[in-house]
Design an enzyme around this catalytic site. Sequence first.
Site, PDB file in Angstrom:
ATOM      1  N   LYS A  13       0.830  -1.213   0.000  1.00 54.17           N
ATOM      2  CA  LYS A  13       0.000   0.000   0.000  1.00 54.17           C
ATOM      3  C   LYS A  13       0.864   1.264   0.000  1.00 54.17           C
ATOM      4  O   LYS A  13       0.663   2.166  -0.801  1.00 54.17           O
ATOM      5  CB  LYS A  13      -0.941   0.020   1.223  1.00 54.17           C
ATOM      6  CG  LYS A  13      -1.856  -1.189   1.321  1.00 54.17           C
ATOM      7  CD  LYS A  13      -2.843  -1.070   2.478  1.00 54.17           C
ATOM      8  CE  LYS A  13      -2.223  -1.057   3.855  1.00 54.17           C
ATOM      9  NZ  LYS A  13      -1.551  -2.309   4.249  1.00 54.17           N
ATOM     10  N   ARG A  88      -9.442   0.418   9.177  1.00 55.24           N
ATOM     11  CA  ARG A  88      -8.971  -0.930   9.472  1.00 55.24           C
ATOM     12  C   ARG A  88      -9.976  -1.726  10.297  1.00 55.24           C
ATOM     13  O   ARG A  88      -9.702  -2.884  10.640  1.00 55.24           O
ATOM     14  CB  ARG A  88      -7.667  -0.836  10.272  1.00 55.24           C
ATOM     15  CG  ARG A  88      -6.408  -1.065   9.426  1.00 55.24           C
ATOM     16  CD  ARG A  88      -5.251  -0.874  10.369  1.00 55.24           C
ATOM     17  NE  ARG A  88      -4.012  -1.478  10.059  1.00 55.24           N
ATOM     18  CZ  ARG A  88      -2.970  -0.818   9.566  1.00 55.24           C
ATOM     19  NH1 ARG A  88      -3.055   0.427   9.196  1.00 55.24           N
ATOM     20  NH2 ARG A  88      -1.811  -1.432   9.441  1.00 55.24           N
ATOM     21  N   ARG A 127      11.732  -5.426   4.704  1.00 53.01           N
ATOM     22  CA  ARG A 127      11.350  -4.054   4.323  1.00 53.01           C
ATOM     23  C   ARG A 127      12.274  -3.022   4.997  1.00 53.01           C
ATOM     24  O   ARG A 127      12.614  -3.151   6.168  1.00 53.01           O
ATOM     25  CB  ARG A 127       9.909  -3.804   4.768  1.00 53.01           C
ATOM     26  CG  ARG A 127       9.457  -2.377   4.578  1.00 53.01           C
ATOM     27  CD  ARG A 127       7.978  -2.278   4.491  1.00 53.01           C
ATOM     28  NE  ARG A 127       7.288  -2.445   5.768  1.00 53.01           N
ATOM     29  CZ  ARG A 127       5.961  -2.396   5.881  1.00 53.01           C
ATOM     30  NH1 ARG A 127       5.211  -2.210   4.823  1.00 53.01           N
ATOM     31  NH2 ARG A 127       5.399  -2.554   7.063  1.00 53.01           N
ATOM     32  N   ARG A 155      11.543  -0.409  10.337  1.00 55.65           N
ATOM     33  CA  ARG A 155      10.515  -0.013  11.289  1.00 55.65           C
ATOM     34  C   ARG A 155      10.561  -0.910  12.524  1.00 55.65           C
ATOM     35  O   ARG A 155      10.786  -2.111  12.413  1.00 55.65           O
ATOM     36  CB  ARG A 155       9.138  -0.138  10.635  1.00 55.65           C
ATOM     37  CG  ARG A 155       8.734   1.088   9.875  1.00 55.65           C
ATOM     38  CD  ARG A 155       7.466   0.883   9.112  1.00 55.65           C
ATOM     39  NE  ARG A 155       6.391   0.248   9.873  1.00 55.65           N
ATOM     40  CZ  ARG A 155       5.157   0.084   9.412  1.00 55.65           C
ATOM     41  NH1 ARG A 155       4.856   0.501   8.192  1.00 55.65           N
ATOM     42  NH2 ARG A 155       4.234  -0.497  10.139  1.00 55.65           N
ATOM     43  N   ARG A 166       0.367  -8.655  13.797  1.00 56.75           N
ATOM     44  CA  ARG A 166      -0.297  -7.692  12.912  1.00 56.75           C
ATOM     45  C   ARG A 166      -1.144  -8.418  11.867  1.00 56.75           C
ATOM     46  O   ARG A 166      -2.218  -7.951  11.506  1.00 56.75           O
ATOM     47  CB  ARG A 166       0.764  -6.794  12.243  1.00 56.75           C
ATOM     48  CG  ARG A 166       1.370  -5.805  13.241  1.00 56.75           C
ATOM     49  CD  ARG A 166       2.663  -5.194  12.735  1.00 56.75           C
ATOM     50  NE  ARG A 166       2.498  -4.412  11.545  1.00 56.75           N
ATOM     51  CZ  ARG A 166       3.505  -4.104  10.718  1.00 56.75           C
ATOM     52  NH1 ARG A 166       4.738  -4.529  10.977  1.00 56.75           N
ATOM     53  NH2 ARG A 166       3.277  -3.374   9.664  1.00 56.75           N
TER      54      ARG A 166
HETATM   55  P1  AMP Z   1       0.940   0.704   9.213  1.00 52.14           P
HETATM   56  O1  AMP Z   1       2.068   1.644   8.970  1.00 52.14           O
HETATM   57  O2  AMP Z   1      -0.290   1.068   8.410  1.00 52.14           O
HETATM   58  O3  AMP Z   1       1.331  -0.732   9.060  1.00 52.14           O
HETATM   59  O4  AMP Z   1       0.508   0.896  10.740  1.00 52.14           O
HETATM   60  C1  AMP Z   1       1.409   0.607  11.788  1.00 52.14           C
HETATM   61  C2  AMP Z   1       0.646   0.421  13.090  1.00 52.14           C
HETATM   62  O5  AMP Z   1      -0.065   1.611  13.416  1.00 52.14           O
HETATM   63  C3  AMP Z   1      -0.419  -0.670  13.075  1.00 52.14           C
HETATM   64  O6  AMP Z   1       0.119  -1.959  13.349  1.00 52.14           O
HETATM   65  C4  AMP Z   1      -1.363  -0.192  14.151  1.00 52.14           C
HETATM   66  O7  AMP Z   1      -0.851  -0.449  15.441  1.00 52.14           O
HETATM   67  C5  AMP Z   1      -1.346   1.310  13.958  1.00 52.14           C
HETATM   68  N1  AMP Z   1      -2.372   1.765  12.984  1.00 52.14           N
HETATM   69  C6  AMP Z   1      -2.171   2.371  11.782  1.00 52.14           C
HETATM   70  N2  AMP Z   1      -3.327   2.652  11.174  1.00 52.14           N
HETATM   71  C7  AMP Z   1      -4.313   2.201  12.003  1.00 52.14           C
HETATM   72  C8  AMP Z   1      -5.728   2.181  11.940  1.00 52.14           C
HETATM   73  N3  AMP Z   1      -6.409   2.684  10.885  1.00 52.14           N
HETATM   74  N4  AMP Z   1      -6.403   1.638  12.992  1.00 52.14           N
HETATM   75  C9  AMP Z   1      -5.768   1.146  14.059  1.00 52.14           C
HETATM   76  N5  AMP Z   1      -4.433   1.123  14.183  1.00 52.14           N
HETATM   77  C10 AMP Z   1      -3.704   1.645  13.173  1.00 52.14           C
END
Ligand code: AMP
Length: 208
Positions: A13, A88, A127, A155, A166
């Site tokens: 994404k 999400r 990554r 990260r 996750r």
């Molecule tokens: P991402 O960079 O999108 O993989 O997000 C990293 C982390 O941020 C996730 O594993 C969640 O802990 C939190 N996070 C990001 N976006 C959301 C969302 N829309 N709802 C809940 N937690 C989120």
Amino acid sequence: MNLMLFGAPGAGKGTQAKFLIEKYGIPQISTGDILREAVKNETEMGKEAKKYMDEGKLVPDSIIIGIIKDRLKEADCKEGFILDGFPRTIPQAEALDELLQELNISLDKVISLNVPDEDIIERITGRRVSKVTGKIYHIKFNPPVDEKEEDLYQRADDTEETVKKRLDAYHTQTAPLFDFYKNKGILVEVDGTKSVDEVTKDIINILN
Ligand code: AMP
């Protein structure tokens, strides 16, 4: 053009969003990026969110919905936006519907990047992100031309142990959104296992 990129963590994404920003001149709205910035700046929200992120859990809907409400009202979203990593959960998607109605706009397309679980762990643990450009690479599948120049980092939540949690959160809480958007008739599926360039081409073909 109001878009959403949908898929498991590591489906591509963020990588595809970077190309779409350039092509269409609309901003990427990544709740993950916004949260990481808040964690880095040690804001109250960042400190609260960190507890969940470190555990590979979703941050509570109330925090996320608050972030999006503020962000979508900013001037740079007037011509469109690319949602990345939001919504999400079903309550987040319902809150988004309400907010879009309030703003008198709608989502044009939800692009689902389909990648099987078997590929996700290798993708995420390999990554790396550039400190210079924010671009996303993979040490094996998509390395930068000059690793030093890009100043890559990993990260904190891209470890194998956290990725498994996750993925669990994705399947139980996020995957139901696939049908939510399919029923609205705006979801299109893309084979996310193809090369980065091929996936970009497929997405652009759909949008044209
Ligand atoms: P991402 O960079 O999108 O993989 O997000 C990293 C982390 O941020 C996730 O594993 C969640 O802990 C939190 N996070 C990001 N976006 C959301 C969302 N829309 N709802 C809940 N937690 C989120």
